[in-house]
Design a protein around this motif. Structure first.
Motif, PDB file in Angstrom:
ATOM      1  N   ASP A  42      40.727 -35.456  68.504  1.00 14.80           N
ATOM      2  CA  ASP A  42      41.594 -35.539  67.336  1.00 14.80           C
ATOM      3  C   ASP A  42      41.274 -34.493  66.277  1.00 14.80           C
ATOM      4  OD1 ASP A  42      42.515 -37.756  68.678  1.00 14.80           O
ATOM      5  OD2 ASP A  42      41.697 -39.216  67.276  1.00 14.80           O
ATOM      6  N   LEU A  43      39.996 -34.159  66.131  1.00 14.61           N
ATOM      7  CA  LEU A  43      39.591 -33.234  65.077  1.00 14.61           C
ATOM      8  C   LEU A  43      40.226 -31.855  65.262  1.00 14.61           C
ATOM      9  CD1 LEU A  43      37.845 -33.033  62.548  1.00 14.61           C
ATOM     10  CD2 LEU A  43      35.894 -32.485  64.004  1.00 14.61           C
ATOM     11  N   GLY A  44      40.229 -31.355  66.486  1.00  9.05           N
ATOM     12  CA  GLY A  44      40.833 -30.064  66.761  1.00  9.05           C
ATOM     13  C   GLY A  44      42.346 -30.087  66.607  1.00  9.05           C
ATOM     14  N   ILE A  45      42.962 -31.201  66.971  1.00  9.20           N
ATOM     15  CA  ILE A  45      44.410 -31.337  66.814  1.00  9.20           C
ATOM     16  C   ILE A  45      44.774 -31.323  65.334  1.00  9.20           C
ATOM     17  CG2 ILE A  45      46.342 -32.950  67.103  1.00  9.20           C
ATOM     18  CD1 ILE A  45      45.023 -33.763  69.797  1.00  9.20           C
ATOM     19  N   HIS A  88      41.715 -40.800  59.388  1.00  9.51           N
ATOM     20  CA  HIS A  88      41.375 -41.760  60.447  1.00  9.51           C
ATOM     21  C   HIS A  88      39.980 -41.465  61.000  1.00  9.51           C
ATOM     22  CE1 HIS A  88      41.294 -43.306  64.615  1.00  9.51           C
ATOM     23  NE2 HIS A  88      42.004 -44.303  64.123  1.00  9.51           N
ATOM     24  N   ILE A  89      39.691 -40.197  61.192  1.00  9.66           N
ATOM     25  CA  ILE A  89      38.376 -39.800  61.706  1.00  9.66           C
ATOM     26  C   ILE A  89      37.272 -40.209  60.729  1.00  9.66           C
ATOM     27  CG2 ILE A  89      36.902 -37.790  62.186  1.00  9.66           C
ATOM     28  CD1 ILE A  89      39.515 -36.426  63.272  1.00  9.66           C
ATOM     29  N   ALA A  90      37.465 -39.878  59.454  1.00 10.05           N
ATOM     30  CA  ALA A  90      36.449 -40.181  58.447  1.00 10.05           C
ATOM     31  C   ALA A  90      36.247 -41.687  58.276  1.00 10.05           C
ATOM     32  CB  ALA A  90      36.833 -39.545  57.117  1.00 10.05           C
ATOM     33  N   ILE A 143      31.318 -30.813  63.582  1.00  6.96           N
ATOM     34  CA  ILE A 143      32.145 -31.825  62.913  1.00  6.96           C
ATOM     35  C   ILE A 143      32.017 -31.689  61.399  1.00  6.96           C
ATOM     36  CG2 ILE A 143      32.482 -34.302  62.580  1.00  6.96           C
ATOM     37  CD1 ILE A 143      31.343 -34.668  65.456  1.00  6.96           C
ATOM     38  N   ALA A 144      30.778 -31.467  60.936  1.00  2.00           N
ATOM     39  CA  ALA A 144      30.528 -31.365  59.498  1.00  2.00           C
ATOM     40  C   ALA A 144      31.320 -30.223  58.863  1.00  2.00           C
ATOM     41  CB  ALA A 144      29.031 -31.178  59.246  1.00  2.00           C
ATOM     42  N   VAL A 145      31.287 -29.051  59.498  1.00  2.00           N
ATOM     43  CA  VAL A 145      31.999 -27.902  58.933  1.00  2.00           C
ATOM     44  C   VAL A 145      33.503 -28.157  58.914  1.00  2.00           C
ATOM     45  CG1 VAL A 145      32.561 -25.465  59.255  1.00  2.00           C
ATOM     46  CG2 VAL A 145      30.224 -26.236  59.579  1.00  2.00           C
ATOM     47  N   MET A 146      34.031 -28.721  59.988  1.00  2.00           N
ATOM     48  CA  MET A 146      35.474 -28.948  60.058  1.00  2.00           C
ATOM     49  C   MET A 146      35.936 -29.954  59.010  1.00  2.00           C
ATOM     50  SD  MET A 146      36.105 -28.849  64.183  1.00  2.00           S
ATOM     51  CE  MET A 146      37.888 -28.621  64.117  1.00  2.00           C
ATOM     52  N   LEU A 147      35.165 -31.024  58.823  1.00  2.00           N
ATOM     53  CA  LEU A 147      35.548 -32.015  57.823  1.00  2.00           C
ATOM     54  C   LEU A 147      35.346 -31.485  56.405  1.00  2.00           C
ATOM     55  CD1 LEU A 147      34.271 -35.248  59.555  1.00  2.00           C
ATOM     56  CD2 LEU A 147      36.630 -34.728  58.950  1.00  2.00           C
ATOM     57  N   GLN A 148      34.319 -30.652  56.219  1.00  2.00           N
ATOM     58  CA  GLN A 148      34.136 -30.038  54.903  1.00  2.00           C
ATOM     59  C   GLN A 148      35.326 -29.151  54.559  1.00  2.00           C
ATOM     60  OE1 GLN A 148      32.526 -26.404  54.485  1.00  2.00           O
ATOM     61  NE2 GLN A 148      31.289 -26.760  52.640  1.00  2.00           N
ATOM     62  N   LEU A 177      36.765 -37.012  52.720  1.00  2.00           N
ATOM     63  CA  LEU A 177      36.463 -36.075  53.798  1.00  2.00           C
ATOM     64  C   LEU A 177      35.188 -35.296  53.492  1.00  2.00           C
ATOM     65  CD1 LEU A 177      40.012 -34.659  54.676  1.00  2.00           C
ATOM     66  CD2 LEU A 177      38.807 -36.605  55.687  1.00  2.00           C
ATOM     67  N   LEU A 178      35.008 -34.893  52.240  1.00  2.00           N
ATOM     68  CA  LEU A 178      33.797 -34.160  51.858  1.00  2.00           C
ATOM     69  C   LEU A 178      32.556 -35.035  52.020  1.00  2.00           C
ATOM     70  CD1 LEU A 178      35.159 -32.308  48.704  1.00  2.00           C
ATOM     71  CD2 LEU A 178      34.573 -31.274  50.908  1.00  2.00           C
ATOM     72  N   GLU A 179      32.657 -36.295  51.654  1.00  2.00           N
ATOM     73  CA  GLU A 179      31.528 -37.214  51.823  1.00  2.00           C
ATOM     74  C   GLU A 179      31.212 -37.423  53.301  1.00  2.00           C
ATOM     75  OE1 GLU A 179      32.774 -40.695  49.769  1.00  2.00           O
ATOM     76  OE2 GLU A 179      32.656 -39.754  47.777  1.00  2.00           O
ATOM     77  N   ASN A 180      32.247 -37.510  54.128  1.00  2.00           N
ATOM     78  CA  ASN A 180      32.026 -37.699  55.554  1.00  2.00           C
ATOM     79  C   ASN A 180      31.377 -36.469  56.173  1.00  2.00           C
ATOM     80  OD1 ASN A 180      33.724 -38.122  58.619  1.00  2.00           O
ATOM     81  ND2 ASN A 180      32.350 -39.656  57.763  1.00  2.00           N
ATOM     82  N   ALA A 181      31.725 -35.283  55.674  1.00  2.00           N
ATOM     83  CA  ALA A 181      31.063 -34.059  56.134  1.00  2.00           C
ATOM     84  C   ALA A 181      29.573 -34.117  55.841  1.00  2.00           C
ATOM     85  CB  ALA A 181      31.688 -32.837  55.469  1.00  2.00           C
ATOM     86  N   GLN A 182      29.219 -34.611  54.656  1.00  2.00           N
ATOM     87  CA  GLN A 182      27.803 -34.743  54.308  1.00  2.00           C
ATOM     88  C   GLN A 182      27.088 -35.699  55.264  1.00  2.00           C
ATOM     89  OE1 GLN A 182      26.111 -33.048  51.740  1.00  2.00           O
ATOM     90  NE2 GLN A 182      28.018 -31.867  51.699  1.00  2.00           N
TER      91      GLN A 182
END
Length: 404
Positions: free
Chosen positions: A267-270, A296-298, A320-325, A336-341
């Protein structure tokens, strides 16, 4: 901040390990070989200001160029000539290499990569990492070169002529995965960013942004996005992926119904490709759909249900971290930024192998193996951790993975 200091300490270890790998690694290549370590040392130089790291980056580049001149190498983005050439262009864009000094090299490279790209795409080989599609990133960075523009136009024409016309839109057949090669009579369509349709959408959006073949690209991407969205599973369960991995023309899944959480598949790449297309082509609805997937991912995905077994860029926590950041920055969304952390903190706990470089290993089913390269190893983990330590240093290197 203890997490930041832990990351700084790990980066020092990665730097030492990569210094040896850069000098002794067997294979050149941006993502799959030692060339990617030039990016690490260039960005590590930006972080630390230590000239020795920049010197190491230059040494790696020279070694890569020597390999290109003396060995047979294909044109692929992952391990071949186009990825190495993209690295040179990127370092020039960073102001670390005089681009004028490279013009003669690029003129010859243009011809070689144009020929290789033409051969690959004529055979319907559009895999981003290993086949003809990835060369487009090099040519995008070579603009306004007439050769680059011509090749990008030709790629658009090939994609337009070779798309499968399906009830929900269009898609391109997978000619890379083992399942597809084993089922040649049943066309399968790959939903992964590394090898499939999301990468094609992202590349077409980037070409569109450069004002090339817009009248062809816009309806093509619209139909490709329509089809991609139509493959979403009808049953939505928290913690389970929204999309499968491979589908046929009737949307019957092949292989795993539940896709992992990572850059390469899932899902992240999509979501990343849809946001990419929406932002570059001015379609807010695609960005809104992508944001829903990111959210949904976060909210629901974690290391267990996402099969996150290591820290690599390809399918691990650092990627994953870079993509969500980047998604959080683009959408100005704190969740999303918190989930990247969270994913960076996860990466900081995965260096628990005494015999692994900087304590890390790559999960290559069914075992963990040492890896130094950018896609699977500590080079990519290091680049990600630099972004964690210094978010003001934009991870422009992530363009090589269609993350930015």
């Amino acid at each position: 901040m203890p997490d930041r200091q832990a990351a700084i300490n790990i980066l020092e270890q990665i730097s030492r390990e990569l210094s040896t790998f850069a000098a002794t690694g067997e294979y050149p290549g941006l993502l799959g070989g030692y060339t990617g370590s030039a990016l690490f040392f260039a960005y590590y130089y930006q972080l630390t200001g230590e000239e020795s790291h920049l010197d190491t980056a230059y040494t790696v580049i020279q070694r890569s160029l020597d390999a290109v001149a003396t060995t047979s190498i294909n044109g692929s983005h992952c391990s071949g000539l186009s990825g190495i050439a993209w690295t040179l262009l990127h370092l020039a864009q960073m102001g670390l290499i005089e681009e004028d000094d490279l013009n003669e090299t690029f003129a010859e490279t243009d011809v070689q990569l144009a020929q290789w790209m033409d051969l690959e795409t004529a055979l319907h080989k559009f895999d981003f990492l290993h086949q003809g599609l990835g060369v487009a990133l090099y040519f995008l960075n070579r603009l306004p070169s007439p050769v680059a523009r011509q090749q990008l136009e030709k790629l658009v024409m090939e994609l337009d002529s070779q798309a499968f016309k399906l009830r929900q839109g269009i898609a391109w057949k997978d000619l890379f995965s083992s399942l597809s090669l084993e089922n040649e009579e049943r066309p399968l369509f790959n939903l992964g960013l590394a090898h499939g349709n999301p990468a094609i959408i992202s590349i077409l959006a980037r070409i569109y942004e450069k004002n090339i073949a817009r009248e062809i690209i816009r309806p093509m991407v619209q139909q490709a996005v329509n089809w991609l969205i139509s493959t979403r599973k009808t049953s939505q369960v928290a913690g389970i992926s929204l999309f499968p991995v491979l589908v046929d023309a009737q949307h019957a899944t092949a292989g795993n119904v539940h896709s992992r959480l990572g850059w390469c598949y899932g899902d992240l790449g999509i979501a990343s490709a849809l946001w990419d297309a929406g932002s570059r082509m001015g379609v807010p609805a695609w960005k809104e759909y992508a944001f829903e997937i990111f959210t949904h991912i976060a909210t629901h995905r974690d290391a267990k249900n996402g099969s996150v077994q290591d820290a690599c860029l390809c399918h691990g926590s650092a990627g994953i971290a870079v993509m969500l950041q980047q998604a959080g920055i683009n959408a100005n969304d704190s969740k999303l930024l918190e989930n990247a952390q969270h994913w960076w903190r996860t990466a900081l706990t995965q260096n628990n192998f005494p015999d692994g470089p900087a304590g890390y290993k790559f999960y290559h089913h069914p075992e963990y193996v040492n890896s130094h390269n950018m896609l699977e190893g500590i080079c990519g983990i290091g680049l990600s951790l630099i972004t964690f330590v210094a978010p003001e240093i934009r991870p422009a290197w992530a363009e090589s993975l269609l993350m930015v």
